[in-house]
Each structure stands twice: as structure tokens, then as C-alpha cells.
Scaffold this motif. Structure first.
Motif, mmCIF file in Angstrom:
data_model
loop_
_atom_site.group_PDB
_atom_site.id
_atom_site.type_symbol
_atom_site.label_atom_id
_atom_site.label_comp_id
_atom_site.label_asym_id
_atom_site.label_seq_id
_atom_site.Cartn_x
_atom_site.Cartn_y
_atom_site.Cartn_z
ATOM 1 N N SER A 23 -22.835 28.315 13.506
ATOM 2 C CA SER A 23 -21.378 28.358 13.626
ATOM 3 C C SER A 23 -20.988 29.431 14.627
ATOM 4 O O SER A 23 -21.544 30.528 14.635
ATOM 5 N N VAL A 24 -20.043 29.107 15.482
ATOM 6 C CA VAL A 24 -19.516 30.074 16.446
ATOM 7 C C VAL A 24 -18.466 30.911 15.728
ATOM 8 O O VAL A 24 -17.453 30.393 15.255
ATOM 9 N N VAL A 25 -18.708 32.206 15.640
ATOM 10 C CA VAL A 25 -17.810 33.101 14.917
ATOM 11 C C VAL A 25 -16.816 33.760 15.871
ATOM 12 O O VAL A 25 -15.619 33.844 15.581
ATOM 13 N N PHE A 26 -17.289 34.233 16.995
ATOM 14 C CA PHE A 26 -16.434 34.836 18.014
ATOM 15 C C PHE A 26 -16.794 34.229 19.371
ATOM 16 O O PHE A 26 -17.973 34.244 19.750
ATOM 17 N N LYS A 27 -15.802 33.720 20.085
ATOM 18 C CA LYS A 27 -16.039 33.106 21.381
ATOM 19 C C LYS A 27 -15.236 33.840 22.440
ATOM 20 O O LYS A 27 -14.006 33.940 22.344
ATOM 21 N N SER A 28 -15.911 34.378 23.426
ATOM 22 C CA SER A 28 -15.248 35.165 24.466
ATOM 23 C C SER A 28 -14.159 34.354 25.152
ATOM 24 O O SER A 28 -14.315 33.151 25.394
ATOM 25 N N ALA A 51 -18.089 39.386 8.940
ATOM 26 C CA ALA A 51 -18.686 39.529 10.264
ATOM 27 C C ALA A 51 -17.775 40.393 11.129
ATOM 28 O O ALA A 51 -16.598 40.062 11.325
ATOM 29 N N PHE A 52 -18.332 41.495 11.646
ATOM 30 C CA PHE A 52 -17.591 42.434 12.479
ATOM 31 C C PHE A 52 -18.126 42.394 13.906
ATOM 32 O O PHE A 52 -19.290 42.063 14.140
ATOM 33 N N CYS A 53 -17.284 42.785 14.852
ATOM 34 C CA CYS A 53 -17.761 43.000 16.220
ATOM 35 C C CYS A 53 -16.694 43.765 16.981
ATOM 36 O O CYS A 53 -15.604 44.049 16.461
ATOM 37 N N GLU A 54 -17.005 44.089 18.219
ATOM 38 C CA GLU A 54 -16.038 44.702 19.118
ATOM 39 C C GLU A 54 -15.263 43.610 19.843
ATOM 40 O O GLU A 54 -15.858 42.729 20.467
ATOM 41 N N GLY A 55 -13.939 43.665 19.780
ATOM 42 C CA GLY A 55 -13.092 42.786 20.565
ATOM 43 C C GLY A 55 -12.673 43.526 21.820
ATOM 44 O O GLY A 55 -11.817 44.421 21.772
ATOM 45 N N ARG A 56 -13.286 43.178 22.930
ATOM 46 C CA ARG A 56 -13.034 43.868 24.199
ATOM 47 C C ARG A 56 -11.899 43.148 24.930
ATOM 48 O O ARG A 56 -12.046 42.006 25.343
ATOM 49 N N THR A 79 -17.836 28.096 7.462
ATOM 50 C CA THR A 79 -16.537 28.233 8.101
ATOM 51 C C THR A 79 -16.100 29.689 8.040
ATOM 52 O O THR A 79 -16.557 30.463 7.186
ATOM 53 N N TRP A 80 -15.166 30.059 8.919
ATOM 54 C CA TRP A 80 -14.750 31.448 9.055
ATOM 55 C C TRP A 80 -13.233 31.544 9.139
ATOM 56 O O TRP A 80 -12.578 30.696 9.739
ATOM 57 N N SER A 81 -12.710 32.614 8.565
ATOM 58 C CA SER A 81 -11.276 32.862 8.532
ATOM 59 C C SER A 81 -10.764 33.247 9.924
ATOM 60 O O SER A 81 -11.550 33.506 10.843
ATOM 61 N N PRO A 82 -9.440 33.327 10.084
ATOM 62 C CA PRO A 82 -8.893 33.857 11.334
ATOM 63 C C PRO A 82 -9.336 35.291 11.579
ATOM 64 O O PRO A 82 -9.751 36.002 10.659
ATOM 65 N N VAL A 380 -22.609 34.077 17.279
ATOM 66 C CA VAL A 380 -22.787 32.953 16.370
ATOM 67 C C VAL A 380 -23.487 33.412 15.098
ATOM 68 O O VAL A 380 -24.127 34.466 15.060
ATOM 69 N N PHE A 381 -23.363 32.582 14.077
ATOM 70 C CA PHE A 381 -24.029 32.843 12.802
ATOM 71 C C PHE A 381 -24.967 31.689 12.505
ATOM 72 O O PHE A 381 -24.606 30.513 12.647
ATOM 73 N N LYS A 382 -26.163 32.031 12.056
ATOM 74 C CA LYS A 382 -27.131 31.014 11.669
ATOM 75 C C LYS A 382 -27.757 31.409 10.339
ATOM 76 O O LYS A 382 -28.142 32.558 10.133
ATOM 77 N N ARG A 383 -27.851 30.438 9.449
ATOM 78 C CA ARG A 383 -28.506 30.659 8.162
ATOM 79 C C ARG A 383 -29.943 30.160 8.253
ATOM 80 O O ARG A 383 -30.197 29.059 8.735
ATOM 81 N N ILE A 384 -30.875 30.984 7.779
ATOM 82 C CA ILE A 384 -32.288 30.707 7.988
ATOM 83 C C ILE A 384 -33.012 30.656 6.651
ATOM 84 O O ILE A 384 -32.907 31.563 5.832
#
Length: 387
Positions: A23-28, A51-56, A79-82, A380-384
Motif C-alpha cells: 500500500s502506498v502510504v505517502f506519495k510525493s 506511520a510517520f515521516c517527514e513532509g518536505r 488502508t490508511w487514514s488522511p 509504502v507499507f508491505k506486510r511480510i
């Protein structure tokens, strides 16, 4: 105190749907951000994934207007929230998210999430020259990341800057300059004499810039009183040790896994502590873990016969950021007999393809990995299923 103003939802609310377990969590380029980088992920007390990250905002660089953003999954990553902005400070760089759940504080029996992060007012190379300041902060959440506290500045406890035109209280003779949390998740000891200890891996530069980044050294900081106070660990003896992440072993031991910024040996630096991360018994290069000078993730995912079972992920290449690989160790990192290629460039491009990653435990034999993909175009997120 909860600040609802930090609960900012992006105007274009959307939900990413998983496809083939990815799943794509954050897309530039989306949600008003130029680029998303530096992933970190935890499982909250209600079992949701955060899921956290830097929003540049303006460009892909490490410095500029940068916020820490978060998305939540209630279905194990399908699925992921806004997007939710959880940490921002004007036009400063706010980054290196390092989340962890405190599960042992009697004042918060349902658990409290800490998010450690750094702010910066100049480019990293300028900070190394003494022309800027990096600070260390944390915020907390008692409702699984819906709302967050006011930020707490712990710079004087865990950093050693010589001076600053922004804060005259920084007068440490150690003259630390650049500074970064892990990046990736922080940890809390789950058993033994250090049970409850919150430990955050970090690194710093000291004094003027040196050749081959020898001014950099990895260290850590920790709290034994649920974030009321923090103490620094000793620093590694290997010059050039940089971005690090740690995990609990057995009998109060701790392993820290670090990037070699010098790049002369393309392998991870392993450091072992027998006193919960306060001091380091040994540090060495593990050639079983090839690395292209990049970040990596390390996580304890279970125990067998009293020994920690470890999971490790990184771009397992010595030439570029590619070939993201998961490894499992049943002997606390002495050997890594299990390995699985998670993602790699579909062609022979020389550019980076898979880079930073972070691991999260889902349940027995199931791990989630949040990682940078397609040359930093998406996280992206992947379950393994690893066994």
C-alpha cells in the motif's frame, strides 16, 4: 495538555488501498508536499499502525520547511487514514521522527506514545561548521495518536551544543553540532532490570568538520522515569558512526546498529551494551550486513529459549540504495540465516530505488515494513510473512 491545533487534516482527504500486499502510504507531490521521506512506524496500544515521516514542503532536501506527518491504519496496513500533521515549527526543519509506546507507566495504564524529533535552522553542513542549531524535542499522545501534547524541549539533557544565538543556555564544552535521532522507532525495555526504560538511538558531530565525516559519532539517550528526565549514554569509539537504531536483547543487554558515514567499510556497525545502553562493551563491523551508507531498521520480534529473535532490514547493497532485504536472527545477531528480498529495482538503473525503512511487529510470523521506494517518490507499507 492536548492541542487540537496539531490535529490538522490535509484538505484532500484520501485513503490508500493495498494492492498485492503493498500500500502506498505517502506519495510525493500529494497533499501539498513536494516529498515525503524518513519513515517510522509503531503499533499503538489499540493495535492500530501509526506511520510517520517527514513532509518536505518545498523541495526534496534535508533542510527547509519540513513537518512530521502521520497516517493511521486500523486494518494492519491495508488502508490508511488522511494525513495528520503532528509536529511543525514555522519554517524550521522538523524531522527524524522516533516514536515509541510507553507500556509501563502506572499513570497511563492504557499506554502513552512518545514521539521524539529534531528541529534545525540551517543545512547540516552549515550546522557542522557551527552556523546553526539542532534541538531535541518530544510530544506525547494518550489516545493512540489522535491528539498530541505541547512539545517538550530536552536539548540540554541529551545534546551538548557549545553556544547558540537562539538560546544562551547552551554552553557545553563538548561542542556538539549536528544531531539526529535514530531515525525509525525508539524502544522500551520489556523485561529484566531495565524494564520500562525508554531508549532512543542518536548521533552527533563534535567540533569542526573532519575528513571522511570523522566528526560524527553515534550515541543514545534514555529515560527511566517515563520521560520526566533523560540521560546520555557514552558515545561509540568508532569515528564516523552515524544514523543508528537499537533493540533489546536478553539479560538487560542492548544492541545498537549504526551507519558508517565514512563509507570505507560498506557494512553495518554493531555495538553491544550489557547495562541497558549506558555504556558499550564492544563495537564492530558486521560484514553479514552489507550497506551502501544508508539507514536501517532493527526490531526484536520474539524470544526463543530466552534469546531475542531479531529482524533487520536495509538496502542490502554496497553500491547504491537498492535491494531492500529482511533478515532474521535467532541468536541475537551472531548469524542471520533467514533472508528475504523485499523490493528491488526492476531494471539496472544506477539510481537509488529502495532506501530508508522501519519495521513493526504485527503478530507471530508477521512483520510490517514501511519503506522509501522508487527513488524517494513514495513511502509504502508491505506486510511480510517471514516463516
Amino acid at each position: 495538555m492536548r492541542l487540537l491545533s496539531l490535529f490538522l487534516l490535509c484538505c484532500c482527504s484520501f485513503s490508500s488501498q493495498a494492492s498485492d500486499s503493498l500500500s502506498v502510504v505517502f506519495k510525493s507531490g500529494e497533499a501539498g508536499y513536494h516529498t515525503f521521506r524518513i519513515p517510522a512506524i509503531i503499533r499503538a496500544p489499540d493495535q492500530s499502525l501509526l506511520a510517520f515521516c517527514e513532509g518536505r514542503v518545498n523541495n526534496a532536501g534535508d533542510y527547509g520547511t519540513i513537518k512530521i506527518v502521520m497516517r493511521r491504519s486500523m486494518d494492519a496496513g491495508k488502508t490508511w487514514s488522511p494525513i495528520q500533521v503532528v509536529a511543525a515549527m514555522g519554517n524550521l526543519q522538523v524531522g527524524n521522527p522516533a516514536p515509541v509506546v510507553d507500556q509501563t507507566d502506572p499513570a497511563f495504564p492504557k499506554g502513552r506514545i512518545f514521539l521524539f524529533y529534531n528541529t534545525g535552522d540551517h543545512h547540516e553542513n552549515e550546522v557542522r561548521k557551527g552556523n546553526g542549531l539542532r534541538e531535541v524535542w518530544y510530544i506525547t499522545s494518550t489516545d493512540n495518536g489522535l491528539n498530541w501534547s505541547a512539545p517538550v524541549n530536552i536539548t540540554t539533557q541529551v545534546h551538548r551544543p557549545l553556544q547558540s544565538n537562539r538560546n544562551s543556555s547552551y554552553q557545553f564544552q563538548e561542542d556538539w553540532r549536528s544531531y539526529a535521532n535514530t531515525p525509525g522507532h525508539a524502544i522500551q525495555f520489556q523485561q529484566g532490570r531495565y524494564r520500562g526504560r525508554i531508549f532512543i538511538a542518536a548521533n552527533h558531530s563534535a567540533g569542526a568538520p573532519q575528513n571522511q565525516f570523522e566528526d560524527y559519532t553515534a550515541h543514545g539517550f534514555y529515560s527511566d522515569d517515563h520521560g520526566k528526565t533523560f540521560r546520555l549514554t557514552s558515545s561509540l569509539t568508532i569515528k564516523g558512526s552515524n544514523e543508528s537504531i537499537a533493540t533489546e536483547l536478553s539479560n538487560g543487554n542492548l544492541m545498537m546498529n549504526s551507519r558508517n558515514q565514512k563509507g570505507d567499510i560498506r557494512a553495518r556497525i554493531i555495538s553491544i551494551s550489557s547495562d541497558g545502553g549506558q555504556n558499550w562493551d564492544t563495537s564492530y563491523f558486521d560484514t553479514q550486513l552489507p550497506d551502501p551508507v544508508n539507514q536501517a531498521s532493527l526490531l526484536t520480534i520474539g524470544r526463543k529459549k530466552g534469546k531475542a529473535i531479531l529482524a533487520f532490514s536495509n538496502a542490502a547493497s554496497t553500491t547504491r540504495r537498492d535491494s531492500l532485504t529482511l533478515r532474521i536472527s535467532w541468536d541475537e545477531g551472531k548469524t542471520w540465516p533467514y533472508q528475504q528480498l523485499i523490493d528491488a529495482a526492476p531494471d539496472q538503473t544506477k539510481n537509488d530505488y529502495t532506501a530508508y525503512s522501519d519495521l513493526v511487529y504485527i503478530h507471530k510470523n508477521s512483520i510490517g515494513i514501511l519503506y522509501e521506494r522508487k527513488g524517494y517518490k513514495e513511502i509504502v507499507f508491505k506486510r511480510i510473512q517471514w516463516k
